[in-house]
Design a protein around this motif. Structure first.
Motif, PDB file in Angstrom:
ATOM      1  N   LEU A 128       0.839  -1.192   0.000  1.00 52.99           N
ATOM      2  CA  LEU A 128       0.000   0.000   0.000  1.00 52.99           C
ATOM      3  C   LEU A 128       0.878   1.247   0.000  1.00 52.99           C
ATOM      4  CD1 LEU A 128      -2.830  -0.893   2.543  1.00 52.99           C
ATOM      5  CD2 LEU A 128      -2.895  -0.988   0.041  1.00 52.99           C
ATOM      6  N   PRO A 129       0.767   2.083  -1.043  1.00 54.49           N
ATOM      7  CA  PRO A 129       1.611   3.282  -1.110  1.00 54.49           C
ATOM      8  C   PRO A 129       0.972   4.471  -0.410  1.00 54.49           C
ATOM      9  CG  PRO A 129       0.362   3.079  -3.126  1.00 54.49           C
ATOM     10  CD  PRO A 129      -0.033   1.890  -2.261  1.00 54.49           C
ATOM     11  N   MET A 130       1.802   5.431  -0.063  1.00 51.96           N
ATOM     12  CA  MET A 130       1.328   6.748   0.334  1.00 51.96           C
ATOM     13  C   MET A 130       1.213   7.565  -0.950  1.00 51.96           C
ATOM     14  SD  MET A 130       3.141   9.709   2.705  1.00 51.96           S
ATOM     15  CE  MET A 130       2.749   8.959   4.284  1.00 51.96           C
ATOM     16  N   VAL A 131       0.002   8.003  -1.260  1.00 53.60           N
ATOM     17  CA  VAL A 131      -0.234   8.779  -2.474  1.00 53.60           C
ATOM     18  C   VAL A 131      -0.523  10.221  -2.073  1.00 53.60           C
ATOM     19  CG1 VAL A 131      -1.628   9.041  -4.555  1.00 53.60           C
ATOM     20  CG2 VAL A 131      -1.115   6.751  -3.672  1.00 53.60           C
ATOM     21  N   VAL A 132       0.226  11.138  -2.654  1.00 61.30           N
ATOM     22  CA  VAL A 132       0.125  12.555  -2.292  1.00 61.30           C
ATOM     23  C   VAL A 132      -0.184  13.381  -3.530  1.00 61.30           C
ATOM     24  CG1 VAL A 132       1.313  14.532  -1.277  1.00 61.30           C
ATOM     25  CG2 VAL A 132       1.830  12.217  -0.460  1.00 61.30           C
ATOM     26  N   LEU A 169       4.841  13.498   5.193  1.00 60.28           N
ATOM     27  CA  LEU A 169       5.858  12.457   5.091  1.00 60.28           C
ATOM     28  C   LEU A 169       6.405  12.047   6.455  1.00 60.28           C
ATOM     29  CD1 LEU A 169       7.797  13.688   1.939  1.00 60.28           C
ATOM     30  CD2 LEU A 169       6.263  11.735   2.116  1.00 60.28           C
ATOM     31  N   ALA A 170       6.206  12.907   7.438  1.00 55.81           N
ATOM     32  CA  ALA A 170       6.638  12.550   8.793  1.00 55.81           C
ATOM     33  C   ALA A 170       5.845  11.359   9.324  1.00 55.81           C
ATOM     34  CB  ALA A 170       6.482  13.750   9.723  1.00 55.81           C
ATOM     35  N   ARG A 171       4.661  11.118   8.737  1.00 54.74           N
ATOM     36  CA  ARG A 171       3.823   9.987   9.160  1.00 54.74           C
ATOM     37  C   ARG A 171       4.110   8.731   8.328  1.00 54.74           C
ATOM     38  NH1 ARG A 171      -0.056  14.167   8.680  1.00 54.74           N
ATOM     39  NH2 ARG A 171      -1.054  13.122   6.915  1.00 54.74           N
ATOM     40  N   ARG A 172       5.059   8.832   7.436  1.00 58.23           N
ATOM     41  CA  ARG A 172       5.381   7.686   6.580  1.00 58.23           C
ATOM     42  C   ARG A 172       5.991   6.548   7.396  1.00 58.23           C
ATOM     43  NH1 ARG A 172      10.395   7.495   2.304  1.00 58.23           N
ATOM     44  NH2 ARG A 172       9.863   5.527   1.255  1.00 58.23           N
ATOM     45  N   THR A 174       8.211   3.091   7.800  1.00 58.22           N
ATOM     46  CA  THR A 174       9.475   2.649   7.222  1.00 58.22           C
ATOM     47  C   THR A 174       9.221   1.745   6.008  1.00 58.22           C
ATOM     48  OG1 THR A 174      10.530   2.717   9.394  1.00 58.22           O
ATOM     49  CG2 THR A 174      11.640   1.441   7.664  1.00 58.22           C
ATOM     50  N   GLY A 175       9.828   2.110   4.899  1.00 58.00           N
ATOM     51  CA  GLY A 175       9.701   1.303   3.688  1.00 58.00           C
ATOM     52  C   GLY A 175       8.428   1.523   2.907  1.00 58.00           C
ATOM     53  N   GLU A 176       7.560   2.418   3.361  1.00 59.17           N
ATOM     54  CA  GLU A 176       6.296   2.659   2.660  1.00 59.17           C
ATOM     55  C   GLU A 176       6.555   3.406   1.348  1.00 59.17           C
ATOM     56  OE1 GLU A 176       1.883   4.639   3.583  1.00 59.17           O
ATOM     57  OE2 GLU A 176       3.637   5.157   4.804  1.00 59.17           O
ATOM     58  N   PRO A 177       6.084   2.881   0.204  1.00 59.12           N
ATOM     59  CA  PRO A 177       6.279   3.585  -1.066  1.00 59.12           C
ATOM     60  C   PRO A 177       5.530   4.920  -1.063  1.00 59.12           C
ATOM     61  CG  PRO A 177       5.610   1.296  -1.424  1.00 59.12           C
ATOM     62  CD  PRO A 177       5.387   1.593   0.027  1.00 59.12           C
ATOM     63  N   VAL A 178       6.103   5.916  -1.701  1.00 58.21           N
ATOM     64  CA  VAL A 178       5.486   7.239  -1.771  1.00 58.21           C
ATOM     65  C   VAL A 178       5.432   7.688  -3.227  1.00 58.21           C
ATOM     66  CG1 VAL A 178       5.619   9.658  -1.084  1.00 58.21           C
ATOM     67  CG2 VAL A 178       6.332   7.875   0.522  1.00 58.21           C
ATOM     68  N   LEU A 179       4.239   8.096  -3.661  1.00 60.71           N
ATOM     69  CA  LEU A 179       4.029   8.633  -5.007  1.00 60.71           C
ATOM     70  C   LEU A 179       3.431  10.025  -4.871  1.00 60.71           C
ATOM     71  CD1 LEU A 179       2.377   5.468  -6.597  1.00 60.71           C
ATOM     72  CD2 LEU A 179       4.735   6.236  -6.939  1.00 60.71           C
ATOM     73  N   ILE A 180       4.067  11.021  -5.503  1.00 58.36           N
ATOM     74  CA  ILE A 180       3.621  12.408  -5.380  1.00 58.36           C
ATOM     75  C   ILE A 180       3.281  12.952  -6.760  1.00 58.36           C
ATOM     76  CG2 ILE A 180       4.200  14.704  -4.525  1.00 58.36           C
ATOM     77  CD1 ILE A 180       6.417  13.350  -2.837  1.00 58.36           C
ATOM     78  N   ASP A 181       2.062  13.451  -6.893  1.00 61.31           N
ATOM     79  CA  ASP A 181       1.596  14.050  -8.144  1.00 61.31           C
ATOM     80  C   ASP A 181       1.839  15.551  -8.067  1.00 61.31           C
ATOM     81  OD1 ASP A 181       0.369  14.481 -10.569  1.00 61.31           O
ATOM     82  OD2 ASP A 181      -1.679  14.367  -9.765  1.00 61.31           O
ATOM     83  N   ALA A 182       2.816  16.023  -8.829  1.00 64.48           N
ATOM     84  CA  ALA A 182       3.187  17.444  -8.787  1.00 64.48           C
ATOM     85  C   ALA A 182       2.247  18.277  -9.655  1.00 64.48           C
ATOM     86  CB  ALA A 182       4.625  17.623  -9.275  1.00 64.48           C
TER      87      ALA A 182
END
Length: 290
Positions: A128-132, A169-172, A174-182
């Motif tokens: 499960l990724p973190m999507v921003v 991102l401070a709530r990320r 460890t190892g959680e994938p992060v995808l950011i839509d600029a």
């Protein structure tokens, strides 16, 4: 073939070094400005290569059809197209799940859909990724991405400023994938690119330009050079389900961005595929007959 990447304070000095190191027969594959001068990519074929490399009519016709930049075309037109592509252009794998990825590009390039596709790939792989969404400029951008994340069962975080992005991102874990839509940006506007690089620095993210196929090759090369000058090293190319001519893809890769993934259909689940030298060679040779 011998390849050299030469950096110098000025173009005249760089060209002098090219001649000194590779001789008068060197081919200039790419030039770009860097922070403290210029960078020139040059190549020299070995004598045995020049004897054996007779231009292939099939490859020449294909490269002409795609509008391949002249300097690159002269290197690719003879012999094994797959091997030549692998030697001249960069091909890499997206560090998906390793470093946060910041998808950047001009408005409408396909950033949001690319984020959704990558998130889908991760979810299907059990991660499960973190999507921003950092796009607070385009009307409906957040809602569009939210529709995808709801289907995936993933929460969407809205963080349009470096400060809010840092808090998110401070709530990320460890190892959680992060995808950011600029937000969509003009790569030639220093102010807009400054905002993008600030987001990347805050997130410790890898900037990944999204460049659509089918645009003018020179325009694609200029965009790639601008992104590369801001620190980008990888690219995703989109709209390969719609574009038949891939000159823009070759031009952008030749300008310094390594090819990673291609958008090949409108589907979210399987709309991306890795770009390899074999895949690209096959696609180039198919041309108008695909």
């Amino acid at each position: 073939m011998r390849l050299r990447l030469i950096r110098a304070p000025a173009m005249a000095e760089a060209m002098a070094r090219v001649r000194a190191e590779l001789g008068a027969d060197a081919l200039i594959l790419a030039t770009r400005r860097v922070g403290d001068g210029v960078e020139v990519t040059a190549a020299l074929e070995a004598a045995e290569d020049r004897v054996s490399r007779v231009p292939s009519p099939e490859i020449v016709a294909a490269l002409d059809y795609h509008g391949t930049p002249a300097g690159l075309r002269s290197v690719l037109e003879g012999g094994d197209l797959e091997a030549a592509l692998a030697q001249v252009l960069g091909f890499e794998t997206l560090p998906l799940g390793q470093s946060p990825l910041l998808l950047i590009g001009t408005p409408g390039a396909g950033k949001t859909l690319t984020v959704a596709r990558l998130a889908t790939r991760l979810v299907m792989a059990g991660r499960l990724p973190m999507v921003v969404s950092a796009d607070g400029k385009r009307a409906g951008a957040i809602e569009q991405l939210a529709a995808f994340t709801r289907l995936l069962g993933v929460s969407l975080i809205v963080a349009c400023h470096p400060v809010t992005l840092s808090r998110a991102l401070a709530r990320r874990e460890t190892g959680e994938p992060v995808l950011i839509d600029a937000p969509g940006c003009d790569p030639f506007d220093p102010g807009q690119m400054g905002e993008i690089t600030a987001l990347a620095a805050t997130a410790g993210a890898v900037m990944v330009p999204v460049i659509p196929a089918g645009i003018d090759p020179a325009e694609a090369a200029d965009q790639a050079k601008a992104y590369h000058a801001c620190g980008a090293r990888l690219m995703v190319t989109t709209r390969l389900d719609l574009a038949r001519r891939l000159g823009s893809v070759l031009a952008a890769a030749n300008a310094g961005l390594a090819l990673t993934e291609a958008g090949i259909s409108a589907d979210v689940a399987d709309g991306l595929c890795p770009i390899t030298p074999a895949w690209l060679a096959e696609r180039l040779l198919k041309g108008a007959d695909r």
